[in-house]
Write an enzyme that holds these catalytic residues in place. Structure first.
Site, PDB file in Angstrom:
ATOM      1  N   ASP A 138      33.289  34.288  10.887  1.00 60.42           N
ATOM      2  CA  ASP A 138      31.927  34.566  11.352  1.00 60.42           C
ATOM      3  C   ASP A 138      31.801  34.253  12.840  1.00 60.42           C
ATOM      4  O   ASP A 138      32.714  34.573  13.620  1.00 60.42           O
ATOM      5  CB  ASP A 138      30.940  33.747  10.504  1.00 60.42           C
ATOM      6  CG  ASP A 138      29.594  34.425  10.407  1.00 60.42           C
ATOM      7  OD1 ASP A 138      28.722  34.150  11.268  1.00 60.42           O
ATOM      8  OD2 ASP A 138      29.412  35.248   9.495  1.00 60.42           O
ATOM      9  N   HIS A 178      24.780  31.826  13.253  1.00 60.88           N
ATOM     10  CA  HIS A 178      24.977  32.447  11.934  1.00 60.88           C
ATOM     11  C   HIS A 178      26.050  31.713  11.122  1.00 60.88           C
ATOM     12  O   HIS A 178      25.827  31.357   9.961  1.00 60.88           O
ATOM     13  CB  HIS A 178      25.362  33.917  12.161  1.00 60.88           C
ATOM     14  CG  HIS A 178      25.340  34.763  10.926  1.00 60.88           C
ATOM     15  ND1 HIS A 178      26.488  35.151  10.271  1.00 60.88           N
ATOM     16  CD2 HIS A 178      24.309  35.319  10.242  1.00 60.88           C
ATOM     17  CE1 HIS A 178      26.162  35.915   9.234  1.00 60.88           C
ATOM     18  NE2 HIS A 178      24.845  36.027   9.189  1.00 60.88           N
ATOM     19  N   SER A 340      23.812  37.586   3.926  1.00 63.18           N
ATOM     20  CA  SER A 340      24.782  36.617   4.456  1.00 63.18           C
ATOM     21  C   SER A 340      24.628  35.271   3.772  1.00 63.18           C
ATOM     22  O   SER A 340      25.611  34.623   3.390  1.00 63.18           O
ATOM     23  CB  SER A 340      24.553  36.412   5.960  1.00 63.18           C
ATOM     24  OG  SER A 340      24.875  37.559   6.673  1.00 63.18           O
TER      25      SER A 340
END
Ligand code: CA
Ligand code: CA
Length: 467
Positions: A138, A178, A340
């Protein structure tokens, strides 16, 4: 006689514990109790004179029970069993105050009670996955975060926590947020009095960075991360990204991961699309070690922007208003939405399952995951399993033992005290019939006598977690 305990994950074996110095004694109706020379420490007049009796000096519980059971004025006597909490509630403040609705939803903030993973009940079975390495491919991870640092994987070569494909160095710091958010969902340190609880309280989080500060990245850098993870012993890949373009390179990398026994968890996408018609990759690659995940809400609905697909999406998991760690500070947290986040919940769940069954092949773990969902109308026809992740059902597999008495099968189930289980039977190992649903007693036991076993052809038994 073959007895099956129902799969790869053996149940928790709890040996019943009881107080060594006292027992329960129930007088027969109308009978006067003789003076046994033992002190009565408590009497329940509303329960027929049921009493707790203190044992004599040097006496064992077994000796006392034997004596009481021979007395005509005693209806029954039993040990004073110790009860183990059937739910484990960590002290992390955002769990305690209900912000982490996905783990335990009791209706807070207009949620639907039990639209959750049943995490406290699951944690009574298992809350650590210390041997399992989850690679978060990620934007990187804030490696100094107070609720993550202790759970980072460490490279045996240089002590670093992962890889950065953008620099080709081992410096996967997060400049987006994220990846750090996913890390907290999967494995923020649980019960440490700080922040949140991860699905797995202890696990090895491998940070692999290929997304830039804006959250964009290229397949070539993603593949470099996947290859790093594969070469360094990762067991699970968390892929909370994707696009509409099929890539032979990514497909090849994930096929190679399959050969090494890795599980892959991938986001279904946030386009609100039917991915059976408009595929989203890598989630929609048709391989039996890939789990595509859609996002659900605190009311057990599909999150409005979550993609779905009866054939291509495996299951749903919480992915709206999810509170977790972020990269802006060592004690920073924030709320995010998306498939996600749902993907990370499943990755954390699979880490716990893999810890329990390290030798089980990825497709077997995937089957267990999908067989343990809470089936809900909102997910019917929207994914393969028709349901939302339930951690407790996935982990809480009871053990069975049995013996024969007077031609009758007696099955002893061992699970978690007060948890519900179902015993099923089959004569051919293919068609299974539900025999009874019950809850395990205070010792974690449930004795089941099958009266039909005396007359019917002999059959096989197994058990699974109840609804
Ligand atoms: Ca619940
Ligand atoms: Ca914590």
């Amino acid at each position: 006689m073959l007895v099956l305990s129902g799969g790869w994950v053996s149940g928790t074996m709890l040996s019943p514990r009881f107080h060594p110095g006292r027992v329960w004694v129930m007088p027969r109706e109308g009978a006067a109790m003789r003076d046994s020379g033992r002190e009565t420490v408590r009497v329940f007049p509303g329960l027929g004179g049921l009493r707790v009796v203190r044992l004599k000096e040097g006496e064992t519980v077994e000796q006392a029970l034997q004596e009481f059971r021979l007395q005509p004025e005693v209806a029954w006597a039993e040990p004073d069993y110790q009860v183990t909490a059937a739910a484990v509630l960590p002290n992390d403040p955002y769990f305690q105050n209900g912000t982490q609705w996905a783990l335990n939803n009791y209706g807070q903030n207009s949620g639907l009670p039990d639209a959750d993973l049943d995490a406290p009940e699951a944690w009574a079975v298992r809350h650590t996955a210390s041997n399992v390495v989850v690679a978060i491919v990620d934007s990187g991870v804030r490696t100094t975060h107070e609720d993550l640092a202790a759970n980072l994987w460490r490279n045996p070569e240089d002590g670093t926590p992962g890889f950065n494909a953008l620099t080709n160095q081992h410096d996967p710091e997060d400049d987006n947020g994220h990846g750090t958010h996913l890390a907290g969902i999967i494995g923020a340190v649980g019960d440490n009095n700080r922040g949140i609880a991860g699905v797995a309280w202890r696990v090895q989080l491998m940070a692999c960075k290929f997304l830039n500060a804006a959250g964009n990245g290229y397949h070539s850098d993603a593949v470099a991360c996947i290859e790093f993870a594969r070469a360094h012993g990762a067991h699970i890949l968390n892929l909370s990204w994707g696009g509409s373009e099929f890539s032979a390179a990514v497909s090849n990398a994930l096929w190679a991961a399959r050969a090494d026994g890795l599980l892959v968890v991938a986001a279904a996408g946030n386009n609100g699309a039917n991915v059976d018609q408009f595929p989203f990759y890598p989630a929609c690659l048709a391989m039996d070690h890939i789990v595509a995940v859609g996002a659900s809400t605190r009311t057990d609905e599909r999150w409005s922007q979550s993609s779905y697909g009866a054939a291509r999406v495996a299951l749903f998991a919480p992915g709206a208003e999810i509170y977790s760690t972020t990269q802006s500070g060592d004690n920073a947290y924030q709320s995010r939405n998306g498939t996600s986040m749902a993907t990370a919940f499943v990755a954390g769940a699979l880490a716990l399952l893999r810890q329990a069954a390290p030798a089980a092949p990825a497709p077997v773990l995937r089957d267990r995951l999908l067989g343990a969902v809470d089936v809900k109308p909102a997910f019917d026809g929207k994914c393969v399993s028709g349901g939302r992740l339930n951690l407790r059902k996935m982990l809480d597999w009871p053990a069975l033992a049995m013996n024969w008495s007077n031609q009758t099968a007696q099955v002893r189930l061992t699970g978690v005290p007060t948890h519900g289980y179902v015993i099923t039977a089959s004569t051919n190992l293919q068609t299974w019939t539900s025999l009874q649903t019950n809850t395990a007693g205070p010792g974690g036991d449930w004795w089941f006598t099958d009266p039909a076993s005396a007359t019917l052809p002999r059959r096989f038994y197994r058990a699974h977690p109840g609804p």
